[in-house]
Design an enzyme around this catalytic site. Structure first.
Site: not given
Ligand code: MOS
Length: 700
Positions: A589, A661
């Site tokens: 976490p 991401e």
């Molecule tokens: Mo990330 S842009 O998948 O390294």
């Protein structure tokens, strides 16, 4: 001693944290080595053309300069290599800023001075470096990254759209974005006993080893690339960059170890960047906001060296239900550096367009933006018709709305004031694929009763080393202080790059399997006896991961943002960002939260600050440092909250989805939507800056 089992899911500080804060952790050009020389790159000053003469005599006379590598003097590379990596091999210049010479010297200062003294004459040709909707070089790539179909179509978009009660047709623009990791792209190379040793700042050294082996025509065993600690990458270090190649060429030329670190200014181009993108989104819905038709058309750029096809519209294939749908991608081939990966390539800019369009549709239909997303939620992938492994978008939307206090929101834009500030709130959804690539890993029972896990994973600052340690400790069922994880070395069992939010899921599975296998041997064959010294279990999970269910698998999220706009100056502040995510099982976490708020901060930066400004006259960016290219700093980030909902998902055996991401996906749209709610002004071009607002705001 730490608890023997169950460390997955518990907050853990980074295992290398102490080394990092004390300076003991060494980065690519920080390892001491006798006789080290230094490189300094010389960049082309024309956007397109040919070098007709390089005069290095003055540079070579400079005290301390050891060599000047040019297309005439540099070691030859295997010509079958990627055109991006065939550096200093020929006189053509493909973009302004391309590296055309490398000066190697006894000191960094001498190398820099030598670089200033290299004289280059060019034959220049007309160039084209600005992306436009009708650029003459526009074409349809065969695929978009990493291997998606370029265009998709389901139902009949045109008639579905024409028949819709509410129609929205808007174009959104994003500029070039430049990755600015704290550690620049850098490498130290050294040839010893016929072996090439490179310390690289890379997201994955297995691939770098392969590329160097091929470029220098060396057998695999003759190249070793390490990246023990990496100061950020965000995708820009995900493929082999110029630095290890140039450092290796220079080290071969001068017969000494060579360090090469790009300067901050040299990152703006040669290492790649997020392409500028023009996106048209059309939404057709009924009066209640139920989508009948979605079309997302994306235009981006690539270079003349290789194709890079950003998968901008791909997220629109999976995010919302609608019977009639279409997505397309077109590319312009320009005289620019090749675009490259940047955090959530595709989903990040794509979500800016789609999620702003959804906000515009909410306004047009008079439906609350959260409710609009819920109405268009879907249990099955809308293009494939197949159920998702798990889809907790609705839970993210509901919990986010609850935590943020969304229910109190007055839908009318541009009506709330707090002194000089116009106040608004906005939201957006997020989606990012959850993949599990195969990897190899080895678990070793050391003679002293400790365990070592070996895998060529890379920790680019995400906490990967710590997460893998947690996975190993649980699978071995031994106290944590008896387990050490070795990563970041191409001599270790090969594994995929740190990219695509796949590390914890893919490497984690391999580590889990290796440790589980070792545990089984220790409990079976060697129960009650000392195992042989160095008993090791090595696994390759490729077969297992290729056999995983192919159902669509994604992480989801919902962003909520408060924006304030100064009614006189147009200054924009974002006092609060809140995200709720469905990211499978969370291993750590502490570092998970850091990934999520890091992504959100980068989204804030994208919405309000970052912009590569290119001047067509000379074909290059005019802002090429952190003074001219603004990124969010602490003063820009106020309250930042990230949470996650329970997200049971057996799409991989550990239930891990990854979260590197998803935090950036949708966050810029949520900011833009909040600015609209604050001001009543819809800005469809990023970044949103005060000069876009100041003349159009209601007078204070
Ligand atoms: Mo990330 S842009 O998948 O390294």
């Amino acid at each position: 001693m730490s608890a023997p089992a169950g460390v997955i899911g518990r907050p853990q500080p980074r295992v290398e944290g102490r080394d990092k804060v004390t300076g003991a952790a060494r980065y690519a050009v920080e390892h001491p080595a006798d006789g080290t020389a230094y490189g300094w790159a010389v960049q082309a000053t024309v956007a397109k053309g040919r070098i007709v003469r390089i005069d290095a005599t003055e540079a070579e006379r400079e005290s301390g300069v050891l060599a000047v590598l040019t297309f005439e003097t540099a070691p030859r590379l295997n010509p079958t290599g990627s055109p991006e990596l065939l550096l200093l091999q020929q006189p053509r210049v493909r973009y302004r800023g391309e590296i055309v010479a490398l000066v190697v010297a006894e000191s960094l200062e001498a190398a820099r001075e030598g670089a200033r003294l290299v004289r280059i004459d060019y034959d220049t040709e007309p160039h084209s470096s600005v992306l436009t909707e009708r650029h003459p070089s526009l074409y349809t790539p065969e695929r978009v990254n990493p291997a998606y179909p370029t265009d998709t179509s389901v139902g009949d978009f045109d008639s579905g759209y024409q028949a819709a009660e509410v129609r929205l047709d808007q174009t959104y623009r994003t500029p070039a974005y430049h990755n600015n990791p704290m550690e620049p792209h850098a490498a130290t190379a050294h040839w010893a006993d016929g072996r090439l040793l490179v310390r690289d700042s890379s997201q994955g050294t297995t691939d770098v080893r392969g590329d160097l082996g091929s470029l220098f025509e060396l057998p695999t065993g003759a190249v070793r690339v390490t990246a023990e600690h990496v100061g950020g990458g965000f995708g820009s270090k995900g493929t082999t960059r110029c630095t290890p190649v140039l450092a290796a060429m220079a080290a071969r030329q001068v017969g000494r170890p060579v360090r090469l670190a790009l300067t901050r200014q040299q990152l703006f181009g040669p290492i790649g960047y997020r392409t500028p993108i023009i996106q048209r989104v059309r939404l057709g819905a009924d009066a209640d906001g139920r989508l009948a038709a979605i079309c997302h058309d994306a235009i981006s750029q690539t270079s003349t060296s290789i194709e890079f096809a950003e998968q901008t519209a791909v997220l629109t294939r999976a995010l919302y239900a609608a019977p009639h749908r279409r997505t397309t991608h077109r590319l312009a081939r320009l005289d620019v550096p090749t675009p490259s990966w940047m955090r959530a390539p595709g989903e990040c800019p794509g979500s800016f367009a789609l999620e702003c369009a959804m906000d515009e549709l909410a306004v047009a239909c008079g439906v609350d933006p959260v409710e609009l997303r819920l109405r268009n939620d879907t249990d099955v992938d809308p293009e494939e018709g197949v159920p998702f492994t798990s889809r907790n978008l609705a839970a993210c939307l509901r919990e986010g709305a609850e935590r943020f206090g969304w229910a109190r929101r007055d839908p009318a834009p541009g009506v709330r004031r707090d002194g000089r500030w116009l106040v608004g709130t906005g939201m957006a959804s997020a989606i990012y694929p959850a993949r599990t690539p195969g990897a190899t890993a080895e678990a070793v029972a050391e003679p002293d009763g400790t365990y070592r896990v070996r895998i060529n994973a890379t920790d680019i600052g995400t906490g990967a080393r710590t997460a893998l340690w947690q996975v190993a400790v649980d699978a071995l069922g031994v106290p944590g202080d008896r387990v050490a994880v070795s990563i970041g070395d191409s001599d270790l069992p090969p594994a995929y790059v740190a990219g695509g939010s796949m590390g914890t899921a893919g490497w984690g599975l391999a580590v889990h399997r290796a440790c589980e296998g070792l545990r089984r041997q220790l409990d079976g064959e060697y129960a009650g006896s000392a195992p042989p010294d160095g008993l090791a279990v090595r696994v390759d999970t490729m077969e297992e991961t290729t056999a995983l269910p192919t159902a669509p698998r994604y992480s989801f999220g919902a962003h909520f943002v408060e924006a304030r706009v100064d009614v006189d100056s147009g200054e924009i502040r974002v006092p609060r960002m809140l995200g709720v995510f469905a990211v499978g099982r969370v291993v750590n976490p502490t570092t998970a939260r850091s990934q999520l708020i890091g992504g959100m901060t980068m989204g804030l930066s994208m919405a309000l600050h970052e912009e590569g400004v290119l001047d067509q006259r000379f074909g290059d960016w005019v802002n090429r440092d952190l003074a001219g290219y603004h990124v969010s700093v602490c003063a820009d980030v106020e309250t930042m909250e990230a949470y996650w909902v329970p997200d049971e998902d057996r799409g991989n055996p550990l239930g891990i989805k990854g979260m590197g991401e998803i935090g950036i996906v949708g966050s810029a749209a949520a900011v833009a939507n909040a600015v609209h709610h604050a001001t009543g002004l819809r800005l469809r071009t990023l970044p949103i800056q005060l000069d876009e607002l100041v003349d159009r705001l209601p007078t204070g």
